[in-house]
Scaffold this active site. Structure first.
Site, short mmCIF file in Angstrom:
data_model
loop_
_atom_site.label_atom_id
_atom_site.label_comp_id
_atom_site.label_asym_id
_atom_site.label_seq_id
_atom_site.Cartn_x
_atom_site.Cartn_y
_atom_site.Cartn_z
N TYR A 101 0.86 -1.19 0.00
CA TYR A 101 0.00 0.00 0.00
C TYR A 101 0.89 1.23 0.00
O TYR A 101 1.82 1.32 0.81
CB TYR A 101 -0.90 0.03 1.25
CG TYR A 101 -1.68 1.31 1.37
CD1 TYR A 101 -2.97 1.39 0.87
CD2 TYR A 101 -1.11 2.45 1.94
CE1 TYR A 101 -3.69 2.58 0.95
CE2 TYR A 101 -1.82 3.65 2.01
CZ TYR A 101 -3.10 3.70 1.51
OH TYR A 101 -3.81 4.87 1.57
N GLU A 185 -3.26 7.40 -4.32
CA GLU A 185 -3.19 6.16 -3.55
C GLU A 185 -3.07 4.98 -4.51
O GLU A 185 -3.78 4.93 -5.51
CB GLU A 185 -4.45 6.01 -2.71
CG GLU A 185 -4.47 4.75 -1.86
CD GLU A 185 -5.83 4.53 -1.20
OE1 GLU A 185 -5.93 4.70 0.03
OE2 GLU A 185 -6.78 4.17 -1.92
#
Ligand code: GDP
Ligand code: MN
Length: 376
Positions: A101, A185
């Protein structure tokens, strides 16, 4: 404004971040053709501006072009968390070894950006952060310094990501800065079994204040998450949806902000706020009231106006005329002060609307609106 995954992916690719080959369509028949072009087996992904698509069944594998058509047809019929699926993206599947992530997000309070990274990607980062906070690295980024290779190495090391990901971290920062984003993101960023680092999913939130120099996304991306925000924007009003039950209308950002605080201080929560700006004409008032009253969460409305260039009698006239066109369904508390306040109050009193009441102070008005909103 949020971008779709396929738009985010396009930006990533332009800045040299590797992404799987993919194409977008709104037609199941075309999905079959695309799958054929991509080599047969594909991942079919709903294009909606919300996360958790995988869990909702909006990300599915199809073994061949016929299955891709069927899967695309199913996904195109879905509604994911209130978002109807209008298009799907078909991507060539990737052989995942590890999921990571990474994101950069504006930290308004600190006046900086924050790099958030974790070696436990794939699932929602909030869940990882709640279960194992130590697995999520949060590194401040000074916007003037940016993310250099050294900084990228620091972020990767803090999160336990392979050093190989540093190059993507630098490029992702460039996406953020050059595209005027508030958030970028990648979840998951993956290492494939072949050892490549690829962005498999992307979320980008652009800064609407910079839209004048980022015109490329045009009408498609002006979609607002909230339909009332969209309706307000179409009327040129500044409306923001919040979680509470008191609708708030005021003139000027500063007054509106302090009204939010005073309402919260009275034990109620603002449902939204709407800034009608300097010229509170009848039309603007009617538009504002109709937007705020359309929010089903609203239990009372507080209009807080300090008359300046637009005097209070004009604002009161606006409210009275708005009451002719908008059917008032919830109690309205009005506080008028400043230029011609006395005349304004007389005008409102003369209208004698059963759901309209006045208060002379901001505190008094907020208290009354809070009582009305929280009464059972
Ligand atoms: P989200 O649920 O909206 O976050 O959608 P994602 O695009 O992140 O997909 C969810 C999950 O599906 C990912 O975390 C992966 O585990 C999996 N996935 C997506 N694309 C691929 C792929 O090409 N190959 C493999 N093996 N898994 C994939
Ligand atoms: Mn994802």
């Amino acid at each position: 404004m949020d971008l779709y995954e396929h738009q985010a992916r396009e930006l990533f690719a332009e800045h040299g971040i590797l992404v799987p080959r993919a194409e977008v369509t709104d037609s199941p028949e075309e999905a079959r053709e695309i799958a054929r072009r991509l080599g047969g087996r594909v991942v079919v992904k709903a294009q909606v501006k919300t996360g958790g698509r995988g869990k909702a069944g909006g990300v599915r594998f199809a073994a061949d072009p016929a299955a891709a058509e069927l899967t695309a047809r199913q996904i195109l019929g879905m509604v994911i968390k209130g978002h109807p699926v209008g298009t799907v993206m078909l991507a060539r599947p990737v052989d995942i070894e590890t999921e990571f992530y990474v994101s950069y997000v504006l930290d308004r309070a600190a006046g900086r950006f924050l790099a958030i990274a974790s070696a436990e990607g794939g699932t929602e980062i909030e869940e990882v952060a709640a279960a194992r906070p130590a697995a999520v690295a949060r590194i401040p980024v000074d916007p003037a310094q940016g993310v250099t290779s050294a900084k990228a190495g620091e972020i990767a090391a803090a999160a336990g990501l392979p050093a190989q990901t540093a190059d993507v971290l630098v490029r992702l920062w460039q996406v953020l800065i050059r595209e005027d984003a508030l958030l970028v993101e990648v979840n998951p960023l993956v290492r494939t079994r072949q050892g490549q680092i690829l962005a498999l999913d992307g979320k980008v939130t652009l800064d609407d204040n910079a839209s004048f120099r980022q015109s490329r996304w045009g009408a498609e991306s002006t979609e607002h998450g909230d339909p009332l925000e969209a309706a307000a924007a179409a009327k040129g009003l500044n409306y923001v949806k919040l979680d509470g039950e008191v609708g708030i209308i005021g003139n000027g950002a500063g007054l509106v902000m302090s009204t939010l605080d005073v309402v919260a201080g009275c034990g109620a929560r603002p449902a939204n706020f709407l800034d009608i700006g300097g010229g509170a004409s009848a039309e603007i008032m009617a538009d504002g009231l109709s937007v705020v009253l359309s929010d089903p969460a609203v239990r009372s409305v507080l209009v807080n106006v300090f008359g300046g260039i637009t005097a209070c009698d004009a604002v009161a006239d606006g409210i009275v005329r708005a009451l002719d066109t908008v059917r008032l369904t919830k109690p309205l508390v009005v506080r008028l002060d400043g230029n011609n306040a006395a005349r304004g109050r007389e005008i409102l009193d003369a209208r004698r609307h059963p759901l309209v009441q006045q208060a002379t102070t901001m505190d008094g008005a907020a208290r009354r609106a809070a009582e009305l909103a929280t009464a059972v």
